[in-house]
Design a protein around this motif. Structure first.
Motif, PDB file in Angstrom:
ATOM      1  N   TRP A  34       0.831  -1.198   0.000  1.00 44.65           N
ATOM      2  CA  TRP A  34       0.000   0.000   0.000  1.00 44.65           C
ATOM      3  C   TRP A  34       0.867   1.249   0.000  1.00 44.65           C
ATOM      4  O   TRP A  34       1.902   1.294   0.679  1.00 44.65           O
ATOM      5  CB  TRP A  34      -0.894   0.018   1.254  1.00 44.65           C
ATOM      6  N   PHE A  35       0.421   2.237  -0.754  1.00 45.00           N
ATOM      7  CA  PHE A  35       1.006   3.566  -0.754  1.00 45.00           C
ATOM      8  C   PHE A  35      -0.127   4.557  -0.483  1.00 45.00           C
ATOM      9  O   PHE A  35      -1.303   4.194  -0.546  1.00 45.00           O
ATOM     10  CB  PHE A  35       1.630   3.883  -2.121  1.00 45.00           C
ATOM     11  N   ARG A  36       0.230   5.793  -0.197  1.00 43.41           N
ATOM     12  CA  ARG A  36      -0.786   6.824  -0.021  1.00 43.41           C
ATOM     13  C   ARG A  36      -0.288   8.149  -0.571  1.00 43.41           C
ATOM     14  O   ARG A  36       0.916   8.372  -0.679  1.00 43.41           O
ATOM     15  CB  ARG A  36      -1.188   6.976   1.444  1.00 43.41           C
ATOM     16  N   GLN A  37      -1.238   9.013  -0.886  1.00 44.71           N
ATOM     17  CA  GLN A  37      -0.878  10.295  -1.490  1.00 44.71           C
ATOM     18  C   GLN A  37      -1.866  11.363  -1.066  1.00 44.71           C
ATOM     19  O   GLN A  37      -3.075  11.143  -1.057  1.00 44.71           O
ATOM     20  CB  GLN A  37      -0.866  10.174  -3.012  1.00 44.71           C
ATOM     21  N   VAL A  38      -1.321  12.519  -0.724  1.00 44.14           N
ATOM     22  CA  VAL A  38      -2.147  13.698  -0.442  1.00 44.14           C
ATOM     23  C   VAL A  38      -1.903  14.710  -1.549  1.00 44.14           C
ATOM     24  O   VAL A  38      -0.821  14.712  -2.166  1.00 44.14           O
ATOM     25  CB  VAL A  38      -1.843  14.308   0.935  1.00 44.14           C
ATOM     26  N   PRO A  39      -2.861  15.578  -1.810  1.00 44.15           N
ATOM     27  CA  PRO A  39      -2.695  16.555  -2.901  1.00 44.15           C
ATOM     28  C   PRO A  39      -1.428  17.392  -2.729  1.00 44.15           C
ATOM     29  O   PRO A  39      -1.126  17.871  -1.634  1.00 44.15           O
ATOM     30  CB  PRO A  39      -3.947  17.418  -2.787  1.00 44.15           C
ATOM     31  N   GLY A  40      -0.682  17.519  -3.805  1.00 44.31           N
ATOM     32  CA  GLY A  40       0.517  18.338  -3.788  1.00 44.31           C
ATOM     33  C   GLY A  40       1.759  17.641  -3.287  1.00 44.31           C
ATOM     34  O   GLY A  40       2.837  18.251  -3.251  1.00 44.31           O
ATOM     35  N   LYS A  41       1.620  16.375  -2.898  1.00 46.64           N
ATOM     36  CA  LYS A  41       2.777  15.623  -2.405  1.00 46.64           C
ATOM     37  C   LYS A  41       2.963  14.348  -3.216  1.00 46.64           C
ATOM     38  O   LYS A  41       2.038  13.865  -3.859  1.00 46.64           O
ATOM     39  CB  LYS A  41       2.609  15.286  -0.920  1.00 46.64           C
ATOM     40  N   GLU A  42       4.174  13.805  -3.137  1.00 42.83           N
ATOM     41  CA  GLU A  42       4.451  12.563  -3.828  1.00 42.83           C
ATOM     42  C   GLU A  42       3.777  11.390  -3.115  1.00 42.83           C
ATOM     43  O   GLU A  42       3.535  11.439  -1.906  1.00 42.83           O
ATOM     44  CB  GLU A  42       5.961  12.329  -3.906  1.00 42.83           C
TER      45      GLU A  42
END
Length: 114
Positions: A34-42
């Motif tokens: 699993w990976f995760r991402q928030v707006p504006g970040k890698e």
């Protein structure tokens, strides 16, 4: 062709729990995670599990998240406990094959807020 279908996620209060699921179709050799991402970040790594059951976690989730897998179903799960607002992100299921290819699920939103 490898395809990943995710389920789970949603809105939860701080300290709460959620469980994400991911089922893979197709043939592959590699690790699931699993990976995760928030707006504006890698996109950032969360956890991986090998077919033998070895696990690796990001420091930020150690002790709170648990990754598990079902080889017979080509499935991987992420149990998230004691969730914090900073865990808010779109979570992506991932397969990284032994040849270095990445496959991604469709993404699912996890929001932690009171």
């Amino acid at each position: 062709q490898v395809q990943l279908v995710q389920s789970g996620g949603g809105l939860v209060q701080p300290g709460g729990s959620l469980r994400l699921s991911c089922a893979a179709s197709g043939n592959f050799f590699g690790v699931m995670g699993w990976f995760r991402q928030v707006p504006g970040k890698e996109r950032e790594f969360v956890a991986w599990i090998t077919s033998g059951g070895s696990t690796t976690y990001a420091d930020s989730v150690k002790g709170r998240f648990t990754i598990s897998g079902d080889n017979a179903k080509n499935a991987v799960y992420l149990q998230m406990n004691n969730l914090k607002p900073e865990d808010t992100a779109v979570y992506y299921c991932n397969i990284r094959t032994t040849s270095g290819s990445d496959y991604w699920g469709q993404g699912t939103q996890v929001a932690v807020s009171s």
